[in-house]
Motif scaffolding. Structure first.
Motif: not given
Lengths: 179, 41, 502
Positions: A22, A25, A29, B17-20, B23, C306, C355, C359, C363
């Motif tokens: 994680w 990643i 990102w 991973m769902i969050f990613f 995003f 994160m 979420f 995010t 953005i």
């Protein structure tokens, strides 16, 4: 326990597999979305302008007045308000003046042509929002912000002030016509 | 912390991973919207 | 040792002067939450275009006060309570210099009160941001300065207490993670509150007619060093509170202390420069400057968030799996204590902040994408997800533990407390989402009437009407959820059953 003191040695604890994946990643990102910004200056066509000058409100006002007089092609009214309608030639320097509580003038532009839009305010801060494009820029007194714009659709647009500027802030609505 | 195989935070990994993905989708969608407005620079 | 009592639940030694300060700061925070919440209800009923309750004058006045009462007063008073809790109480220590703590409280109370009164009297219809050259009464700026100085004193007491605890040997090993996170928040607080003092002192002098106005763009740059960075105090404190709630609700331990602590250090190092995303569509700064700073130095502060986004649920998951909920991927989640308001508040806060708030924050704060977001409803949509669904909800969850542990009273109306985080958290997420949808269609923020006032009219996509209606309804429900919290807190203080001290 996260609310009790931690015995020594915690720095040497290895990471678990899920954590390693994680964090990798996430790091990749973060680097990617950082690079995206300078990259868009090369591959994209929508960027915040880097051309700006300091100018006194009086001087800017004089320039804007001269501009309106030079290219004035009519007037328009709505409610208690009256605007000059100004039709500048393509490629020219055009002015959009924010003041409490009016955007001057009504600009008539040509689709696909490029203009140098000088955006500023002569009193407090105002916000330029070209509606319904939802393009937003700040009009700052003392600063001439030059946006090189090329309208890509023919339409009648509204200009909404979206930076709070006093009692009738919500009434500060102007117009840009693209033909 | 020592974890037995069945104690690994697999569920949380799925959640992030769902969050990613969310995003990433929102991020790319916004660039698409941006490319549709007037040319400005 | 008459200054201490022993907590009958946790066995911690509780320093009574610290306890008093925690109580008074927490109660004051909730009073401001109540005031801000009532205003919030009136405001949402105005922006819900079908209702359109308030006339413009009161809309702008109440919006100014709503921002100050919530974003500044409720959150920072609660954070002061959190600083004293995580230093003196968690470390079994006495609070250093309690009189400075009282000075903190008095300055913040006088400052916050002064600002509120001036706004209500109509002396400062300038919004939370008070951009020059829009002018407010000098007392407004004075109130903010007093409040900021008070908050800095609270941070000083916190650090002094850490030193006292270390030298008096009240704990061994490294600081608890929660205290460590609070320390990171306090460092950020000192940096950001200093920006507040730097920008508001000349503004005060200008407003009093003593010096010429400062450049509008310079004000914007420095103001946001205060205005946004002060929200990073909230982020940092909220993350610390998440870890604390994880331990209190399911007995979790951070899976890796090194990872969590490194992430907090990333916040300290990189989060402050992110404030510059407020000037992305402004003149005066190069593209390189804008993208470098708003990328938080290669987005390293985003990396920190994160990391926490995984570490926090992972800690919960491991704790629950160790209790035997190991079947499949999500048995631990199904069997989690969803009826415990501390846990549900933690989880909803995590989801809402991550979420929706996180995010969109990245953005909207991207150099070019900001053109689509600057000053429209996407922005308040974003920060209601971070500061309300995230920070406020986490603080509410923690309050359900502060009430028994510090106020020594059982939480009143437990059935209501059980559903309160859902009643507040879910609607506020819906509210934020649809606010952002409306913003995406160009609806301006801080507008008393999006259709104008008699000049040109404005047309919007039909989606806007639907979005604002959903936003209105969910906003009202969220206000009920917030009111339920205030009722529970106040009732606990008055009629809550006393927990006997040992």
């Amino acid at each position: 326990m996260s609310i009790t003191p931690v015995p020594p040695g915690w720095w040497k604890m290895p990471l678990h597999k899920e954590e390693k994946i994680w964090i990798s990643i996430a790091l990749i990102w973060c680097i990617a979305i950082t690079i995206a910004m300078p990259a868009w200056h090369f591959v994209g066509q929508q960027n915040s302008s880097q051309e700006y000058y300091t100018i006194s409100a009086e001087d800017y006002n004089t320039l804007a007045e001269d501009f309106m007089e030079k290219y004035k092609t009519g007037t328009e009214t709505a409610g208690d308000w009256e605007w000059d309608v100004v039709t500048p030639p393509p490629g020219s320097d055009i002015f959009l003046r924010g003041m409490q509580w009016k955007w001057d003038p009504i600009l008539k532009l040509k689709k696909g042509e490029t203009y140098r839009l000088h955006l500023s305010s002569i009193d407090v801060l105002h916000g330029l929002s070209i509606h319904p494009l939802n393009m937003n820029f700040e009009a700052v007194p003392g600063w001439d912000y030059v946006l090189t714009i090329t309208p890509t659709q023919a339409k009648e647009y509204r200009i909404i002030c979206n930076e709070f500027c006093g009692a009738d802030h919500h009434g500060m609505i102007g117009k840009i016509i693209v033909e | 912390m020592d974890l037995k195989p069945e104690e690994h935070p697999k569920g949380s990994f799925v959640l992030v991973m769902i969050f990613f993905v969310v995003f990433l989708a929102l991020y790319l969608l916004n660039w698409k919207f941006l490319s549709e407005i007037w040319i400005v620079g | 040792m008459s200054d201490f009592r022993t907590c009958s639940i946790t066995g911690l030694k509780v320093h009574l002067p610290a306890e008093k300060l925690i109580k008074i700061n927490a109660v004051t925070a909730i009073v401001f939450l109540l005031v801000g919440g009532i205003l919030g209800l009136l405001l949402v009923l105005t922006r819900w275009q079908a209702v359109h309750l308030l006339p413009p004058e009161f809309f702008y006045r109440f919006l100014t006060l709503h921002g100050i009462a919530m974003l500044v007063a409720w959150i920072i008073f609660w954070e002061m309570a959190a600083l004293y809790l995580t230093s003196a109480i968690l470390l079994n220590s006495r609070l250093a210099v309690p009189w400075v703590g009282w000075l903190q409280y008095l300055l913040m109370l006088v400052g916050g009160g002064l600002v509120a009164v001036i706004i209500l009297l109509g002396g400062a219809d300038v919004m939370f941001t008070s951009y020059v050259p829009l002018k407010a009464d000098p007392l407004y700026y004075l109130g903010i300065i007093l409040f900021a100085v008070g908050a800095i004193l609270g941070c000083v007491v916190f650090f002094a207490t850490l030193v006292v605890a270390k030298t008096e040997g009240t704990y061994s090993g490294s600081l608890p993670l929660v205290t460590y996170g609070a320390a990171a928040a306090a460092i950020i607080a000192i940096i950001t509150l200093s920006h507040g003092a730097i920008v508001f002192i000349p503004t005060l002098l200008w407003s009093a007619g003593l010096i010429p106005p400062m450049d509008a763009e310079v004000y914007r740059l420095i103001f946001w060093g205060f205005g946004h960075s002060s929200q990073q105090i909230n982020v940092c404190t909220m993350v610390a509170v998440w870890y604390m709630l994880g331990t209190l609700t399911v007995g979790s331990t951070p899976v890796n202390e090194k990872v969590c602590r490194t992430a907090f250090v990333l916040y300290i190092l990189f989060i402050n420069i992110a404030s510059e995303h407020h000037i992305l569509v402004d003149p005066g700064f190069s593209a390189a400057h804008k993208s470098w700073n708003t990328s938080y130095f290669m987005h390293l502060a985003v990396l920190a968030s994160m990391i926490h986004a995984f570490s926090v649920p992972a800690a919960l998951e491991v704790a629950l799996r160790k209790k035997g909920y190991t079947r499949g991927t999500f048995e631990w989640l199904k069997k989690a204590p969803w009826g415990n308001p501390g846990f549900s508040a933690l989880f909803l806060s995590l989801v809402g902040f991550g979420f929706l708030g996180g995010t969109t924050g990245v953005i909207f704060g991207t150099e070019q994408l900001n053109i689509l977001s600057h000053n429209n409803l996407r922005i308040p949509g974003h920060f209601h997800a971070t500061v309300v669904a995230g920070t406020t909800l986490a603080f509410m969850g923690a309050t359900y533990y502060v009430l028994p542990l510090i106020f020594q009273r059982e939480v009143a109306f437990p059935w209501l407390a059980k559903i309160q985080p859902y009643l507040f958290g879910i609607p506020i997420m819906v509210f934020s989402t649809f606010m952002m949808v409306a913003g995406g269609f160009g609806v301006s923020r801080r507008s008393a009437d999006m259709y104008g006032s008699g000049g040109f009219s404005v047309e919007y996509s039909p989606i806007v009407d639907i979005s604002l209606s959903i936003m209105g309804i969910s906003g009202v429900v969220a206000c009920l959820g917030g009111a339920a919290f205030c009722v529970i807190a106040v009732a606990t203080l008055i009629i809550g059953k006393k927990i006997e001290a040992k």
